[in-house]
Motif scaffolding. Structure first.
Motif, PDB file in Angstrom:
ATOM      1  N   VAL A   1       8.377  -5.532  11.542  1.00  0.00           N
ATOM      2  CA  VAL A   1       8.312  -4.927  12.873  1.00  0.00           C
ATOM      3  C   VAL A   1       6.852  -4.918  13.323  1.00  0.00           C
ATOM      4  O   VAL A   1       5.965  -4.552  12.548  1.00  0.00           O
ATOM      5  N   ALA A   2       6.626  -5.301  14.574  1.00  0.00           N
ATOM      6  CA  ALA A   2       5.311  -5.129  15.199  1.00  0.00           C
ATOM      7  C   ALA A   2       5.547  -4.486  16.558  1.00  0.00           C
ATOM      8  O   ALA A   2       6.290  -5.024  17.383  1.00  0.00           O
ATOM      9  N   CYS A   3       4.951  -3.323  16.782  1.00  0.00           N
ATOM     10  CA  CYS A   3       5.139  -2.588  18.029  1.00  0.00           C
ATOM     11  C   CYS A   3       3.785  -2.009  18.436  1.00  0.00           C
ATOM     12  O   CYS A   3       2.807  -2.163  17.706  1.00  0.00           O
ATOM     13  N   PRO A   4       3.688  -1.360  19.572  1.00  0.00           N
ATOM     14  CA  PRO A   4       2.378  -0.855  19.992  1.00  0.00           C
ATOM     15  C   PRO A   4       1.750   0.158  19.043  1.00  0.00           C
ATOM     16  O   PRO A   4       0.535   0.401  19.125  1.00  0.00           O
ATOM     17  N   PHE A   5       2.539   0.753  18.129  1.00  0.00           N
ATOM     18  CA  PHE A   5       2.040   1.861  17.329  1.00  0.00           C
ATOM     19  C   PHE A   5       1.790   1.509  15.863  1.00  0.00           C
ATOM     20  O   PHE A   5       0.996   2.163  15.195  1.00  0.00           O
ATOM     21  N   PHE A   6       2.485   0.508  15.357  1.00  0.00           N
ATOM     22  CA  PHE A   6       2.320   0.141  13.947  1.00  0.00           C
ATOM     23  C   PHE A   6       2.886  -1.257  13.702  1.00  0.00           C
ATOM     24  O   PHE A   6       3.644  -1.801  14.527  1.00  0.00           O
ATOM     25  N   THR A   7       2.498  -1.803  12.571  1.00  0.00           N
ATOM     26  CA  THR A   7       3.067  -3.051  12.064  1.00  0.00           C
ATOM     27  C   THR A   7       3.587  -2.786  10.664  1.00  0.00           C
ATOM     28  O   THR A   7       2.920  -2.146   9.849  1.00  0.00           O
ATOM     29  N   LEU A   8       4.794  -3.280  10.381  1.00  0.00           N
ATOM     30  CA  LEU A   8       5.393  -3.145   9.059  1.00  0.00           C
ATOM     31  C   LEU A   8       5.640  -4.537   8.503  1.00  0.00           C
ATOM     32  O   LEU A   8       6.257  -5.375   9.160  1.00  0.00           O
ATOM     33  N   GLU A   9       5.149  -4.763   7.279  1.00  0.00           N
ATOM     34  CA  GLU A   9       5.330  -6.039   6.599  1.00  0.00           C
ATOM     35  C   GLU A   9       5.952  -5.819   5.227  1.00  0.00           C
ATOM     36  O   GLU A   9       5.887  -4.718   4.664  1.00  0.00           O
ATOM     37  N   ARG A  10       6.521  -6.895   4.690  1.00  0.00           N
ATOM     38  CA  ARG A  10       6.907  -6.919   3.277  1.00  0.00           C
ATOM     39  C   ARG A  10       6.098  -8.007   2.604  1.00  0.00           C
ATOM     40  O   ARG A  10       6.056  -9.143   3.076  1.00  0.00           O
ATOM     41  N   LEU A  11       5.444  -7.647   1.499  1.00  0.00           N
ATOM     42  CA  LEU A  11       4.653  -8.587   0.722  1.00  0.00           C
ATOM     43  C   LEU A  11       5.398  -8.878  -0.570  1.00  0.00           C
ATOM     44  O   LEU A  11       5.656  -7.967  -1.361  1.00  0.00           O
ATOM     45  N   ASP A  12       5.756 -10.139  -0.792  1.00  0.00           N
ATOM     46  CA  ASP A  12       6.484 -10.552  -1.992  1.00  0.00           C
ATOM     47  C   ASP A  12       5.555 -11.407  -2.841  1.00  0.00           C
ATOM     48  O   ASP A  12       5.249 -12.556  -2.483  1.00  0.00           O
ATOM     49  N   LEU A  13       5.109 -10.836  -3.972  1.00  0.00           N
ATOM     50  CA  LEU A  13       4.092 -11.470  -4.802  1.00  0.00           C
ATOM     51  C   LEU A  13       4.703 -11.953  -6.116  1.00  0.00           C
ATOM     52  O   LEU A  13       5.421 -11.210  -6.789  1.00  0.00           O
ATOM     53  N   CYS A  14       4.401 -13.192  -6.469  1.00  0.00           N
ATOM     54  CA  CYS A  14       4.971 -13.806  -7.673  1.00  0.00           C
ATOM     55  C   CYS A  14       4.425 -13.158  -8.940  1.00  0.00           C
ATOM     56  O   CYS A  14       3.323 -12.595  -8.962  1.00  0.00           O
ATOM     57  N   ALA A  15       5.201 -13.262  -9.995  1.00  0.00           N
ATOM     58  CA  ALA A  15       4.829 -12.685 -11.288  1.00  0.00           C
ATOM     59  C   ALA A  15       3.511 -13.259 -11.789  1.00  0.00           C
ATOM     60  O   ALA A  15       3.193 -14.435 -11.572  1.00  0.00           O
ATOM     61  N   ASP A  16       2.740 -12.389 -12.444  1.00  0.00           N
ATOM     62  CA  ASP A  16       1.517 -12.781 -13.152  1.00  0.00           C
ATOM     63  C   ASP A  16       0.498 -13.463 -12.233  1.00  0.00           C
ATOM     64  O   ASP A  16      -0.194 -14.397 -12.637  1.00  0.00           O
ATOM     65  N   THR A  17       0.405 -12.986 -10.992  1.00  0.00           N
ATOM     66  CA  THR A  17      -0.615 -13.475 -10.075  1.00  0.00           C
ATOM     67  C   THR A  17      -1.567 -12.345  -9.720  1.00  0.00           C
ATOM     68  O   THR A  17      -1.313 -11.178 -10.012  1.00  0.00           O
ATOM     69  N   ARG A  18      -2.650 -12.720  -9.066  1.00  0.00           N
ATOM     70  CA  ARG A  18      -3.671 -11.730  -8.704  1.00  0.00           C
ATOM     71  C   ARG A  18      -4.068 -11.959  -7.253  1.00  0.00           C
ATOM     72  O   ARG A  18      -4.254 -13.101  -6.820  1.00  0.00           O
ATOM     73  N   TRP A  19      -4.229 -10.866  -6.513  1.00  0.00           N
ATOM     74  CA  TRP A  19      -4.462 -10.948  -5.080  1.00  0.00           C
ATOM     75  C   TRP A  19      -5.533  -9.954  -4.649  1.00  0.00           C
ATOM     76  O   TRP A  19      -5.751  -8.933  -5.301  1.00  0.00           O
ATOM     77  N   GLU A  20      -6.148 -10.250  -3.524  1.00  0.00           N
ATOM     78  CA  GLU A  20      -7.046  -9.307  -2.864  1.00  0.00           C
ATOM     79  C   GLU A  20      -6.376  -8.846  -1.575  1.00  0.00           C
ATOM     80  O   GLU A  20      -5.986  -9.658  -0.739  1.00  0.00           O
ATOM     81  N   LEU A  21      -6.230  -7.540  -1.427  1.00  0.00           N
ATOM     82  CA  LEU A  21      -5.593  -6.945  -0.249  1.00  0.00           C
ATOM     83  C   LEU A  21      -6.649  -6.187   0.540  1.00  0.00           C
ATOM     84  O   LEU A  21      -7.369  -5.352  -0.015  1.00  0.00           O
ATOM     85  N   THR A  22      -6.755  -6.484   1.831  1.00  0.00           N
ATOM     86  CA  THR A  22      -7.771  -5.871   2.689  1.00  0.00           C
ATOM     87  C   THR A  22      -7.106  -5.018   3.760  1.00  0.00           C
ATOM     88  O   THR A  22      -6.311  -5.521   4.553  1.00  0.00           O
ATOM     89  N   ALA A  23      -7.430  -3.733   3.776  1.00  0.00           N
ATOM     90  CA  ALA A  23      -6.910  -2.811   4.784  1.00  0.00           C
ATOM     91  C   ALA A  23      -8.031  -2.514   5.770  1.00  0.00           C
ATOM     92  O   ALA A  23      -9.024  -1.879   5.426  1.00  0.00           O
ATOM     93  N   GLY A  24      -7.870  -2.986   7.007  1.00  0.00           N
ATOM     94  CA  GLY A  24      -8.920  -2.803   8.000  1.00  0.00           C
ATOM     95  C   GLY A  24      -8.868  -1.463   8.710  1.00  0.00           C
ATOM     96  O   GLY A  24      -9.827  -1.050   9.328  1.00  0.00           O
ATOM     97  N   ARG A  25      -7.721  -0.794   8.638  1.00  0.00           N
ATOM     98  CA  ARG A  25      -7.558   0.512   9.279  1.00  0.00           C
ATOM     99  C   ARG A  25      -6.498   1.286   8.507  1.00  0.00           C
ATOM    100  O   ARG A  25      -6.058   0.843   7.450  1.00  0.00           O
TER     101      ARG A  25
END
Length: 317
Positions: free
Chosen positions: A202-226
């Motif tokens: 969902v993306a609306c004027p007040f918020f965005t909602l996502e689902r992140l599906d990450l594969c097993a045994d991987t490594r990621w960098e997640l950046t939260a700007g707000r």
């Protein structure tokens, strides 16, 4: 500000459930729990824009409506309450209602609210795991029995109760009439893949909602700007130095975190106070930098928040 575990508070509801597994560390409750809310408090007491919840339904919730920003501000509140639902678990035949089957006059609406026939005028829709519903403020709605739902909303819990299925709680028909859109609504949403791992729900004027599906045994960098909220919907791993298991909630604002995914993969629901997804939210780290998390260590040192009943004041679901 670093990514951190969100604390939880629970609210007892007559329509709630005693079995909260696997979404809470203490999966069996003595009294029916309707909501788990994720909270993050700081010494300066900054007001958050969003609220992330889990809803557990054994019976139908009340039929209700929330004010929009204009109506809420006229009542002295900071914002209205638009919300979105993501279905985490659903019994066979479970349903939600968003909007009306047909437009109603105020006279028709009031009569239906008084005699309970409003239930038959709602647009009830089947709800299954993975379904997404957007409920803009002013939309008459209800949640049926047999569901576990993740809800992201503007941070205003003002609810005008229209019909409560014969329960003895107070109704707010006049207030509801003042803010309700007495018409059908387009509520069901289809996810849109941003990348292989990221799905915009969902993306609306007040918020965005996502689902992140990450594969097993991987490594990621997640950046939260707000302001951002996350909940583990499946799998396990670590976020920064913190364990991450099903039902765990996290809060972040203007920071980055290293995610190490466990052997079963990981799915996160990620909500942020922005009207569109951020382009640089997620970056996979090179294979040479990946380090598998020790899940045995995660299990033995896991930090989980027990469920403590929290009575909610004022009108609610």
């Amino acid at each position: 500000m670093t990514f951190d575990h969100a604390s939880v508070r629970t609210t007892l509801k007559p329509w709630g459930r005693r079995d909260l597994g696997p979404w809470a560390s203490n999966g069996r409750q003595d009294s029916p729990v309707g909501e788990i809310s994720f909270e993050y408090d700081e010494p300066e007491g900054r007001e958050r824009l969003l609220l992330l919840k889990l809803l557990f339904t054994r019976e139908k919730l009340s039929i209700q409506v929330h004010p929009d920003d204009t109506a809420a501000k006229s009542m002295g509140m900071a914002s209205g309450k638009s919300e979105a639902w993501y279905v985490l678990a659903a019994d066979e035949g479970a349903q939600v209602a968003v909007g009306l089957k047909r437009p109603l006059t105020q006279v028709e609406f009031r009569k239906a609210a008084i005699d309970g026939s409003i239930d038959e005028l709602l647009d009830w829709q089947d709800a299954a795991v993975g379904d997404i519903f957007y409920v803009p403020a002013g939309t008459v709605h209800a949640v049926g029995a047999g569901l576990v739902i993740a809800e992201i909303q503007q941070r205003n819990d003002t609810t005008f109760r229209i019909w409560d299925h014969g329960r003895s709680r107070e109704l707010h028909i006049d207030q509801a009439l003042a803010v309700a859109r007495l018409e059908p609504a387009s509520s069901r949403k289809m996810s849109r893949h941003i990348t292989v791992e990221r799905a915009e729900l969902v993306a609306c004027p007040f918020f965005t909602l996502e689902r992140l599906d990450l594969c097993a045994d991987t490594r990621w960098e997640l950046t939260a700007g707000r302001e951002s909220w996350a909940m583990i919907a499946a799998g396990s791993g670590t976020i920064g130095s913190l364990t991450a298991r099903i039902g765990d909630g996290f809060f972040a604002e203007a920071d980055r975190a290293d995610i190490r995914v466990g052997r079963d993969g990981m799915s996160l629901l990620f909500a942020t106070a922005a009207s569109a997804p951020a382009a640089d939210l997620l970056r996979e780290l090179p294979a040479k930098d990946r380090l598998k998390p020790d899940l045995a260590d995660i299990d033995s040192h896991r930090e989980r928040h027990d469920v403590i009943p929290f009575p909610l004041s004022g009108a609610a679901l």
